[in-house]
Design a protein around this motif. Structure first.
Motif, mmCIF file in Angstrom:
data_model
loop_
_atom_site.group_PDB
_atom_site.id
_atom_site.type_symbol
_atom_site.label_atom_id
_atom_site.label_comp_id
_atom_site.label_asym_id
_atom_site.label_seq_id
_atom_site.Cartn_x
_atom_site.Cartn_y
_atom_site.Cartn_z
ATOM 1 N N ARG A 1 2.968 -2.993 -6.527
ATOM 2 C CA ARG A 1 3.282 -3.951 -5.461
ATOM 3 C C ARG A 1 2.466 -5.226 -5.641
ATOM 4 O O ARG A 1 1.724 -5.680 -4.763
ATOM 5 N N CYS A 2 2.623 -5.810 -6.844
ATOM 6 C CA CYS A 2 1.921 -7.039 -7.170
ATOM 7 C C CYS A 2 2.836 -7.920 -8.010
ATOM 8 O O CYS A 2 3.895 -7.486 -8.465
ATOM 9 N N LEU B 1 3.040 -14.688 -1.680
ATOM 10 C CA LEU B 1 2.157 -13.535 -1.616
ATOM 11 C C LEU B 1 2.429 -12.634 -0.413
ATOM 12 O O LEU B 1 2.018 -11.470 -0.404
ATOM 13 N N SER B 2 3.138 -13.160 0.576
ATOM 14 C CA SER B 2 3.457 -12.325 1.747
ATOM 15 C C SER B 2 4.420 -11.200 1.391
ATOM 16 O O SER B 2 4.553 -10.230 2.147
ATOM 17 N N GLY C 1 5.008 -6.646 2.702
ATOM 18 C CA GLY C 1 6.306 -6.076 3.045
ATOM 19 C C GLY C 1 6.687 -4.931 2.125
ATOM 20 O O GLY C 1 7.227 -3.910 2.556
ATOM 21 N N GLY C 2 6.397 -5.099 0.819
ATOM 22 C CA GLY C 2 6.732 -4.055 -0.137
ATOM 23 C C GLY C 2 5.929 -2.793 0.060
ATOM 24 O O GLY C 2 6.412 -1.674 -0.202
ATOM 25 N N LEU C 3 4.688 -2.934 0.530
ATOM 26 C CA LEU C 3 3.833 -1.768 0.743
ATOM 27 C C LEU C 3 4.349 -0.858 1.862
ATOM 28 O O LEU C 3 3.958 0.309 1.943
ATOM 29 N N ALA C 4 5.228 -1.377 2.689
ATOM 30 C CA ALA C 4 5.793 -0.547 3.764
ATOM 31 C C ALA C 4 6.528 0.665 3.205
ATOM 32 O O ALA C 4 6.482 1.758 3.767
ATOM 33 N N SER C 5 7.206 0.480 2.072
ATOM 34 C CA SER C 5 7.980 1.581 1.512
ATOM 35 C C SER C 5 7.280 2.278 0.355
ATOM 36 O O SER C 5 7.557 3.447 0.066
#
Length: 317
Positions: free
Chosen positions: A208-209, A279-280, A284-288
């Motif tokens: 997630r980067c 970068l935001s 959001g991606g870390l949610a899943s």
């Protein structure tokens, strides 16, 4: 800061000639920064050039090969060393601009050569990352790095780190880096062929980067030019003459988002590839998917990372 401007300088190294390589890297990095980049990446061993003869010259791996020995001696003589003052122009560029620069180089420590991806950052010494496992024929010239150079730089906008080439197929190295929480990751390659692009995009998704997959552009003629610059060697010249083909590293750098989509794609020639990173997207991606958090099982799996420097010899009173 939620928006970061980045660039990959996809360029041809000057093989063997480190002074020329530093001048070219500084010039290209300055051009990228003047174009708005706050983070700039170069490919694997830009300083000194990727040792193409290991893959392309028949017989280069034979025991006691005169050409390989001559080139190894040249590399030892030319390579950067820890605290090398020749790198000051790059450090000064970072200090004056506030940008970071990730740059691959051959580094000499005592009598050994390492593949080092240096991360220059403003106001601080460069962050080293020495390749943990040289791949296949690379073991003929490079020593293995240790855990002491597995780290990240903390910038005002987030953390940044490097891995080199086939380290991206080392699951535990990836897990360690994901734990360090990179926002921007440099995947340094000699050229970003299809499977290398897949590995880079996978790293972006898994960690997630944002990933800057940076490749080089290298031609056979570059080897002859670099050899001439450092005084030549008849044995090395004979080895280079045995290389077939012309375009040996073809660039194809890319910049990937945390969902693995490609934000920018380079072609096969020299160019500066720019992208604007939001970068935001990371949060959001870390949610899943958070492979270091809710998608891990620390009750089942545990990774121990030894970050001690392993010099091999310890003198004590």
């Amino acid at each position: 800061m939620t928006v970061l401007n980045v660039a990959i300088c996809q360029a041809a190294p000057i093989p063997l000639d480190f002074a020329g390589g530093i001048e070219k890297a500084t010039r290209l990095a300055r051009e990228a920064i003047e174009g708005g980049a706050q983070f700039v990446a170069f490919g694997e061993t830009f300083l000194g050039g990727y040792p193409l003869w290991l893959d392309e010259a028949p017989g280069a791996a034979l025991w006691d090969h005169p050409g390989s020995k001559a080139l190894h001696a040249i590399m030892l003589d030319q390579a950067i060393v820890p605290g090398d003052e020749r790198l000051l122009p790059l450090q000064e560029l970072c200090d004056e601009s506030g940008a970071c620069i990730s740059l691959g180089a051959h580094e000499r420590v005592r009598q050994s050569l390492y593949n080092n991806q240096l991360l220059f950052r403003p106001g601080e010494a460069p962050l080293d990352h020495r390749k943990l496992v040289p791949t296949h024929g690379e073991r003929l010239i490079w020593m293995r790095g240790d855990g002491s150079t597995l780290g990240v730089h903390q910038a005002e906008w987030g953390k940044a780190g490097n891995l080199i080439c086939w380290e991206h197929w080392m699951p535990l190295a990836r897990a360690a880096m994901h734990n360090l929480g990179e926002a921007v990751h440099v995947a340094a390659w000699p050229t970003v062929r299809e499977e290398y692009a897949l590995a880079s995009r996978h790293y972006a998704m898994e960690g997630r980067c944002f990933v800057l997959a940076a490749g080089l552009v290298q031609h056979r003629d570059d080897l002859f030019d670099g050899l001439e610059r450092v005084g030549g060697s008849s044995e090395a010249l004979e080895l280079f003459n045995a290389i077939e083909g012309e375009a040996l590293n073809r660039g194809m750098s890319l910049i990937a988002a945390p969902d693995a989509r490609v934000l920018a794609q380079a072609g096969e020639g020299e160019e500066i590839l720019h992208a604007e990173l939001d970068l935001s997207e990371i949060g959001g991606g870390l949610a899943s998917l958070d492979t270091d958090g809710h998608y891990s099982r620390p009750d089942v799996f545990e990774l121990n990372v030894d970050v001690r420097a392993k010099d091999g010899v310890v003198f004590s009173s």
